[in-house]
Structures are given as structure tokens and as C-alpha cells.
Enzyme design. Structure first.
Site, mmCIF file in Angstrom:
data_model
loop_
_atom_site.group_PDB
_atom_site.id
_atom_site.type_symbol
_atom_site.label_atom_id
_atom_site.label_comp_id
_atom_site.label_asym_id
_atom_site.label_seq_id
_atom_site.Cartn_x
_atom_site.Cartn_y
_atom_site.Cartn_z
ATOM 1 N N ASP A 13 -21.435 52.169 127.583
ATOM 2 C CA ASP A 13 -22.216 52.925 128.567
ATOM 3 C C ASP A 13 -21.397 53.427 129.738
ATOM 4 O O ASP A 13 -21.874 54.233 130.539
ATOM 5 C CB ASP A 13 -23.390 52.069 129.083
ATOM 6 N N ASP A 24 -26.171 56.817 120.522
ATOM 7 C CA ASP A 24 -25.895 57.419 121.838
ATOM 8 C C ASP A 24 -24.426 57.297 122.250
ATOM 9 O O ASP A 24 -23.994 57.942 123.203
ATOM 10 C CB ASP A 24 -26.814 56.905 122.944
HETATM 11 N N1 GLY Z 1 -29.130 54.608 125.679
HETATM 12 C C1 GLY Z 1 -30.297 53.849 125.549
HETATM 13 C C2 GLY Z 1 -31.523 54.644 125.404
HETATM 14 O O1 GLY Z 1 -31.488 55.814 125.110
HETATM 15 O O2 GLY Z 1 -32.587 54.079 125.617
#
Ligand code: GLY
Length: 349
Positions: free
Chosen positions: A65, A124
Site C-alpha cells: 500500500d 490492487d
Molecule cells: N485496496 C483495498 C480496497 O480496495 O478495499
């Protein structure tokens, strides 16, 4: 408190998170977009202050992240101001992200200590590659180019089903190096299509094409867009249900954040000269924005602590942040609006 960042409203309460939360960079990012859109220097000074409070996160090697956190704050700051100090933070963050890459698997490990998962990779993670591509170009450091491309190509191979919907998570076996689990934490089930994950996938491959010019990523973007836009459950008003395959459709929540990310990715996809019929993407992005403005997704001024959008979905399986304002919904909506404005200005030139 500059060490707490707006994330959402839950149970009528502002939900604030620390700098290490994956969403911390979006509030500074919103301030950068507001400055870019309006030229109002109040937003510039606020953007600078809130961005600087996240500086230490560039050393965070414990999560993928870091891409979201640093790119949406320092990355936007660099794009707009070209300040060297922002570039240095981006480069350090790229090195931290690269430290999570495992060449035998060909992927960056997304998260640590998730139940009994060995090497989880989330869809992601594609969005986080942006800092690696930037660091590659700025420093001519081919290590970052190689890592980002290996990760993207492996994601194409293992995260996508034959219809080009994607799993949220692929967990790799550290002995065989093959997937040992493919499924979803935030979708309806392991075999369905979590809406935000489909948007992240599209967004990630669009950015991989932007950064590399490699046609393989454009083709993947087109296929993902076809899955989403051609889906029988893609609604006429273009705001996706939270999972394209939820059996409860139409009596189940929409996810405005998935819509905002999708709009931003479609506007960019429509701008590429290689795209034969750009209107097919731009029209849907316009429809998303119009629906949000006109059909109850926009909060009134001063409502909901001044979040812009409502009806985002954090996680229905976890029963958290359902049908609420989410900071990343607002961020990607503003990004879509700025991209749209720039596209229209370029058309006129
Ligand atoms: N990156 C986590 C979500 O999209 O909830």
C-alpha cells in the site's frame, strides 16, 4: 491532528486513520487535485502540509500500500510542482516497494500476516506499480522496470479468468511457486467479480500501458473494459453493484468508489490514439459522472463532513463501511474530473 487522516463516515462518525493506513494519501491527493482544478493557493498550502506529514511512510516496507500512500500524495505533488524533494520521497518509496518483490514468483507480496496465506497478491497491487515505473524513468533504473513488468505479466496470467474478470487475491505456494488459493476477501464469493477489484485491474493495466507503451497492457485493458461494460449486470446508470455477480442484484448496494475508479480509467483509456472507438469509453465515463451528480450520489455542502460522494462500499463481507462516503471514492472522482477537463482542453488545441 495531522497524524490522522479522513477515511470514511461510519455510523455517522468520521473515521480517521493513521499514516500507515492504505487510504492516508488520498486526502492530500484530493487537495492537490483541488489546487490543480481551481488554482486556489489555499489548497496548495494545505496539500503541501498534509503531504509532508506522510513522508516517513516512504520507508514502510511492510505493505504494498505504500504505492497508494505515497503516489497519491507525493506523486501528485511532484506531478504538479516538480519539486525535487517530492521525487526523492517517491524514489525511496519505490525501493521500499521493490523490497517486497520475490523473483521466483515474479510478484510483489501485497500484505504480511494474513491468516494462513503464504504469499498473497491483491489485484490492487497493479495500481501501486506506478511508483516503480516512475522511479525507473527518472533514474534509468531497469530493476524497477523489470519488477513492475514481471508483476504485471504474472497478474495477467494468474489473476484473470477466461472471461477477463479477476480474482481479488492470488496466494502463491512458496514451495511450488504456484497459486494455492484464488478468491476474494471483499467480494460476494471466491468465484464472483468484486466490483472495485475489476476497476483496480482496469486502472492498473491502463497505467501500465501509459508508463511503458507496451501494447500487451493496452490489449488487457480493452479486455477488462469489455468484461465490465458488457456485463449483463452493468446497470444502465453505470454505477456498478458492489459485485457484478451478487445474486441479490438489483436489491444490493452500488459501490460509488468502484464507479469513480472506473470513470478515471475509462477517460484515460479513451485518450489513447490506438483506441479505435474512444467514445465507447468516454460516454460511459460521462454517464458515471452525470449519474453521480444528478441521482443522489453527491452529498450536499456541509453534509457528511464534506465528503463529496456517498454510497461507497468498503467491505460487505466484513460489514464495514457499507453505503457510506469513502475518501478514495472522492479522490478518484476528482481525478476523473481533472482528466476529463484536460482531455477537453487538448481536444480544443
Ligand atoms: N485496496 C483495498 C480496497 O480496495 O478495499
Amino acid at each position: 491532528d495531522t497524524m490522522l487522516f479522513r477515511r470514511s463516515i461510519e455510523n455517522n462518525k468520521l473515521n480517521m486513520v493513521p499514516p500507515s493506513d492504505w487510504t492516508s494519501g488520498f486526502f492530500p491527493g484530493i487537495l492537490w487535485y483541488l489546487y490543480e482544478y481551481s488554482g486556489d493557493t489555499q489548497f496548495l498550502s494545505a496539500a503541501k502540509s498534509w503531504t509532508n506529514t506522510l513522508k516517513d511512510q516512504c520507508y514502510n516496507t511492510s505493505t504494498h500500500d505504500i504505492g497508494f500512500i505515497i503516489n497519491s500524495s507525493f506523486g501528485q505533488g511532484y506531478r504538479i510542482t516538480k519539486s525535487e524533494s517530492y521525487k526523492i520521497v517517491m524514489n525511496t518509496a519505490a525501493e521500499s516497494l521493490a523490497s517486497r518483490y520475490f523473483d521466483d514468483i515474479g510478484c510483489i507480496k501485497s500484505l504480511d500476516d494474513i491468516g494462513d496465506l503464504e504469499f498473497p497478491v491483491l489485484i490492487d497491487n497493479m495500481v501501486n506499480l506506478e511508483i516503480l515505473y516512475k522511479a525507473w524513468r527518472w533514474n534509468n533504473n531497469k530493476k524497477y522496470y523489470k519488477i513492475a513488468n514481471k508483476h504485471a505479466l504474472k497478474t495477467m496470467e494468474k489473476h484473470f479468468r477466461s472471461d477477463f474478470s479477476s480474482f481479488q487475491v492470488v496466494d502463491y505456494d512458496l514451495n511450488s511457486l504456484l497459486p494455492r488459493y484464488r478468491g476474494s476477501f471483499q467480494g460476494y464469493s471466491d468465484s464472483t467479480a468484486w466490483a472495485r477489484g475489476q476497476s483496480w485491474g482496469l486502472y492498473g493495466f491502463v497505467l501500465a500501458f501509459r508508463e511503458t507503451g507496451d501494447r500487451v497492457y493496452l490489449d488487457q485493458s480493452i479486455r477488462i473494459a469489455s468484461y465490465i461494460l458488457g456485463h449483463i449486470n452493468f446497470p444502465a446508470d453505470c454505477i456498478p453493484y458492489w459485485d457484478y455477480l451478487s445474486p441479490d442484484i438489483p436489491n444490493t448496494p452500488r459501490d460509488a468508489s468502484a464507479a469513480a475508479i472506473l470513470a478515471s480509467a475509462l477517460i484515460e483509456l479513451s485518450s489513447y490514439s490506438e483506441i479505435k472507438q474512444p467514445e465507447q469509453y468516454l460516454t460511459i465515463a460521462e454517464k458515471i459522472i452525470h449519474t453521480m451528480v444528478r441521482q443522489g450520489y453527491f452529498n450536499k455542502p456541509n453534509e457528511y463532513e464534506n465528503f463529496v460522494l456517498n454510497q461507497g462500499v468498503g467491505s460487505i463481507p466484513d460489514k464495514t463501511e457499507v453505503g457510506v462516503p469513502l475518501i478514495y471514492g472522492d479522490y478518484y472522482l476528482l481525478e476523473a474530473l481533472v482528466k476529463y477537463k484536460n482531455l477537453k482542453i487538448n481536444e480544443k488545441l
